[in-house]
Design an enzyme around this catalytic site. Sequence first.
Site: not given
Length: 343
Positions: A181, A239, A129, A215
Amino acid sequence: MQSHTERVIPATLIAGDGIGPEIVEATVIVLHALRAPFAWETHKAGMSGVEAFGDPLPQATLDSIRRTRLALKGPLTTPAGSGYRSANVRLREEFHLYANVRPARTLVPGGRYENVDLVLVRENLEGFYIGFEHYIPIDDDPHAVAIGSGINSRAGCRRIAEFAFEYAARNGRKKVTIVHKANILKMLTGLFLETAREVGQRYEGRVQMDERIVDACAMQLVLNPWQFDVIVTTNLFGDILSDEMAGLVGGLGMAPAANIGVDAAIFEAVHGSAPDLAGKGVANPLALLLAAAMMLDHIDRSELAHQLRKAINQTLNEDQVRTGDLGGKASTKEFAQAIVRRL
Ligand code: NAD
């Protein structure tokens, strides 16, 4: 010493764009009926800031938040693609609002999932971001390649992990799941995982620690949301997962958010300015009302927060007054008035 009832707390109020003014008005009516102690300083931001002052974050708005250190804010429109940088992101940066707390709780039984009670703690200032992006032109295509970088710092990871574990410990939560991740973004989210694990170890015996790849977490939230309690994750994953979690409990209309930082705390709905509903008087003010309840908790007026949540519950489930997104017929104002009657 002043008693609670005498103490007035200055707070900045930003109506925002689209459905913002409608849901903010409804929320202020309810807070007034609750005798919440806020003395509002009303200011503009977003497109209404651009229209009035040529700036989505006018100086007067920033000055007010700097003074009050507390704000309730309607959604702000960010035009996609070119133009202004998100005023929401700028606000978070300006006041170092590093923790975004997004609870998702079942309020209306009979939905897809019963008894969901989750809290997502999203890192709010780093990751993808930060807006380090550029194009590389090739031949006659100025946008032939797009490059974006993320930044995570050890200090930033430690601060958000400490916030999440401390939040869990203080609020009687059992477990914090670290979502990352690190199998692919080995450095960017590997640093987050490594640092959050270190913090979590300090809470051994008080708060359980768990971890998931983002995921897999997204899928498991759908299959079995009850296995989670508090989730802590980086900005972009937070988010996405918080919208997913809002979906588990009936949609964006019920999802509040607190942006907590060193210099201020800003409370808002997770949803945006819903231009498709703006001006129709039908938007659901519930998410902002729940954000107002979080704001009351933040100023140590949990008894008022409890009263507000109870009145919301009675309005939804005993009086069966709901807005269109929840299958009801009430307008924004009618819903607010029904809560006021319960108060
Ligand atoms: P959105 O959240 O505004 O709308 C998504 C869908 O949810 C729409 O169908 C909308 O009608 C519905 N919805 C949203 N809030 C609702 C409510 N209170 N009651 C009933 N239905 C509701 O998302 P979007 O359309 O992607 O974004 C619109 C604008 O809002 C964009 O400019 C975006 O940048 C901005 N935005 C702002 C914030 C913020 O200020 N915190 C957050 C997200 C998006």
